[in-house]
Design a protein around this motif. Structure first.
Motif, mmCIF file in Angstrom:
data_model
loop_
_atom_site.group_PDB
_atom_site.id
_atom_site.type_symbol
_atom_site.label_atom_id
_atom_site.label_comp_id
_atom_site.label_asym_id
_atom_site.label_seq_id
_atom_site.Cartn_x
_atom_site.Cartn_y
_atom_site.Cartn_z
ATOM 1 N N ALA A 94 2.865 -6.328 0.797
ATOM 2 C CA ALA A 94 1.718 -6.571 -0.075
ATOM 3 C C ALA A 94 0.401 -6.730 0.673
ATOM 4 O O ALA A 94 -0.645 -6.297 0.190
ATOM 5 C CB ALA A 94 1.980 -7.800 -0.938
ATOM 6 N N ARG A 95 0.425 -7.338 1.817
ATOM 7 C CA ARG A 95 -0.818 -7.631 2.533
ATOM 8 C C ARG A 95 -1.146 -6.610 3.612
ATOM 9 O O ARG A 95 -2.086 -6.818 4.387
ATOM 10 C CB ARG A 95 -0.744 -9.040 3.132
ATOM 11 C CG ARG A 95 -0.587 -10.137 2.085
ATOM 12 C CD ARG A 95 -0.614 -11.511 2.700
ATOM 13 N NE ARG A 95 -0.469 -12.557 1.689
ATOM 14 C CZ ARG A 95 -0.464 -13.851 1.955
ATOM 15 N NH1 ARG A 95 -0.583 -14.264 3.213
ATOM 16 N NH2 ARG A 95 -0.327 -14.725 0.977
ATOM 17 N N ARG A 96 -0.393 -5.554 3.663
ATOM 18 C CA ARG A 96 -0.629 -4.496 4.646
ATOM 19 C C ARG A 96 -1.259 -3.293 3.966
ATOM 20 O O ARG A 96 -0.983 -2.998 2.805
ATOM 21 C CB ARG A 96 0.687 -4.086 5.317
ATOM 22 C CG ARG A 96 1.405 -5.236 6.016
ATOM 23 C CD ARG A 96 0.634 -5.741 7.224
ATOM 24 N NE ARG A 96 1.309 -6.818 7.898
ATOM 25 C CZ ARG A 96 2.200 -6.667 8.860
ATOM 26 N NH1 ARG A 96 2.524 -5.446 9.262
ATOM 27 N NH2 ARG A 96 2.773 -7.699 9.427
ATOM 28 N N THR A 97 -2.087 -2.584 4.699
ATOM 29 C CA THR A 97 -2.709 -1.375 4.162
ATOM 30 C C THR A 97 -1.677 -0.261 4.034
ATOM 31 O O THR A 97 -0.556 -0.354 4.558
ATOM 32 C CB THR A 97 -3.843 -0.907 5.073
ATOM 33 O OG1 THR A 97 -3.275 -0.495 6.339
ATOM 34 C CG2 THR A 97 -4.876 -1.996 5.296
ATOM 35 N N ALA A 98 -2.080 0.805 3.346
ATOM 36 C CA ALA A 98 -1.199 1.965 3.236
ATOM 37 C C ALA A 98 -0.812 2.467 4.622
ATOM 38 O O ALA A 98 0.357 2.782 4.888
ATOM 39 C CB ALA A 98 -1.899 3.067 2.438
ATOM 40 N N THR A 105 -0.987 8.513 9.769
ATOM 41 C CA THR A 105 -2.169 9.080 9.121
ATOM 42 C C THR A 105 -1.889 10.496 8.630
ATOM 43 O O THR A 105 -2.218 10.857 7.488
ATOM 44 C CB THR A 105 -3.357 9.100 10.105
ATOM 45 O OG1 THR A 105 -3.684 7.763 10.478
ATOM 46 C CG2 THR A 105 -4.579 9.746 9.458
ATOM 47 N N GLU A 106 -1.251 11.291 9.464
ATOM 48 C CA GLU A 106 -0.920 12.673 9.087
ATOM 49 C C GLU A 106 0.017 12.693 7.884
ATOM 50 O O GLU A 106 -0.141 13.515 6.967
ATOM 51 C CB GLU A 106 -0.280 13.386 10.272
ATOM 52 C CG GLU A 106 0.084 14.830 9.995
ATOM 53 C CD GLU A 106 0.731 15.504 11.191
ATOM 54 O OE1 GLU A 106 1.213 16.640 11.029
ATOM 55 O OE2 GLU A 106 0.753 14.900 12.277
ATOM 56 N N LEU A 117 -3.151 11.106 0.376
ATOM 57 C CA LEU A 117 -3.739 9.764 0.430
ATOM 58 C C LEU A 117 -4.522 9.534 1.719
ATOM 59 O O LEU A 117 -4.673 8.379 2.153
ATOM 60 C CB LEU A 117 -2.638 8.696 0.288
ATOM 61 C CG LEU A 117 -1.967 8.606 -1.089
ATOM 62 C CD1 LEU A 117 -0.868 7.563 -1.062
ATOM 63 C CD2 LEU A 117 -2.989 8.278 -2.177
ATOM 64 N N GLY A 118 -5.056 10.593 2.279
ATOM 65 C CA GLY A 118 -5.848 10.441 3.490
ATOM 66 C C GLY A 118 -7.085 9.585 3.286
ATOM 67 O O GLY A 118 -7.604 8.991 4.235
ATOM 68 N N HIS A 119 -7.542 9.495 2.029
ATOM 69 C CA HIS A 119 -8.734 8.696 1.715
ATOM 70 C C HIS A 119 -8.393 7.250 1.353
ATOM 71 O O HIS A 119 -9.287 6.460 1.048
ATOM 72 C CB HIS A 119 -9.479 9.336 0.545
ATOM 73 C CG HIS A 119 -8.678 9.380 -0.729
ATOM 74 N ND1 HIS A 119 -7.492 10.079 -0.832
ATOM 75 C CD2 HIS A 119 -8.901 8.801 -1.944
ATOM 76 C CE1 HIS A 119 -7.015 9.931 -2.063
ATOM 77 N NE2 HIS A 119 -7.846 9.164 -2.745
#
Length: 234
Positions: A99-103, A127-128, A135-137
């Motif tokens: 929950a507290r971590r970014t994608a 990232t790739e 969802l690169g953005h």
């Protein structure tokens, strides 16, 4: 050569009163690289137990499981853990994101267990993968800032970031609306095709099941082949 093969797999559990409940009974099942397989079953049919056995999380009471033609009974717990981490990707109905971590941080997580080049390139690899699912953005977005479809895409990216040979999708669209669910399946199938991974989808939805090339039905612990595509309601 098969990736995973079940021969006469039965799973029996002992109940608190001492009785015995048969969850799976005499299942024969085989998956090769590139296969697209669906298994349809209602709640209580044994779908989750079958998924756990295919994912080497659980072991059968009777019968054998072979992974890459090797008898899984001979695997130590560390070997099982390594196979699950490197060669099997799990996609669930519940996204199970941190929950507290970014994608980006969520997708990087499986790569933290690598010891080679992928560990040092984990940010670039994650990232790739997120870019490949559109969802690169959204790299820096936490789950609470993502839609249901976006959360499932992050979960798919995390499951596939190590390019597994076998993808096990357990009701992957169950928490999504129809259009988003179809979009997620197209994405999952596309990524599997690019890596020649086998995709096994366990679902109660005939529309999702119909997308596979081979179809099975699980009913009261018995797995049977469906020769024709499942009937999709109009």
């Amino acid at each position: 050569m098969s990736i995973i093969r079940l021969d006469g797999v039965t799973r029996v559990v002992t109940l608190p009163d001492g009785g015995r409940l048969t969850i799976l009974s005499g299942i024969d099942f085989e998956v090769d690289g590139g296969d697209r397989v669906s298994i349809v079953g209602r709640s209580g049919s044994g779908k989750s137990t079958l998924m756990n056995i295919l994912g080497l999380i659980d072991s059968p009471s009777e019968g054998t499981v072979h992974f890459d033609e090797r008898d899984a009974r001979r695997f130590s717990s560390s070997i099982r853990d390594r196979i699950r981490g490197q060669r099997i990707g799990f996609v669930f109905q519940q996204f199970n994101l941190l929950a507290r971590r970014t994608a980006l941080e969520n997708v990087m997580t499986p790569l933290l267990y690598d010891s080679g080049r992928d560990f040092w390139r984990r940010k670039a690899i994650a990232t790739e993968m997120l870019e490949s699912v559109g969802l690169g953005h959204r790299l820096d977005s936490t789950p609470d800032r993502l839609s249901g479809g976006e959360q499932q895409r992050v979960a798919i990216a995390r499951a596939l970031v190590r390019r597994p040979q076998l993808i096990l999708a357990d009701e992957p669209t169950g928490a999504l609306d129809l259009d988003t669910g179809q979009s997620v399946m197209e994405l999952l199938e596309g990524v599997a095709a690019r890596t020649d991974a086998a995709l096994v989808t366990i679902t109660h939805d005939p529309n999702i099941a119909a997308r596979a090339d081979r179809h099975y039905r699980l009913d009261a612990g018995h797995l049977t082949t469906t020769l024709t595509r499942p009937v999709v309601p109009a």
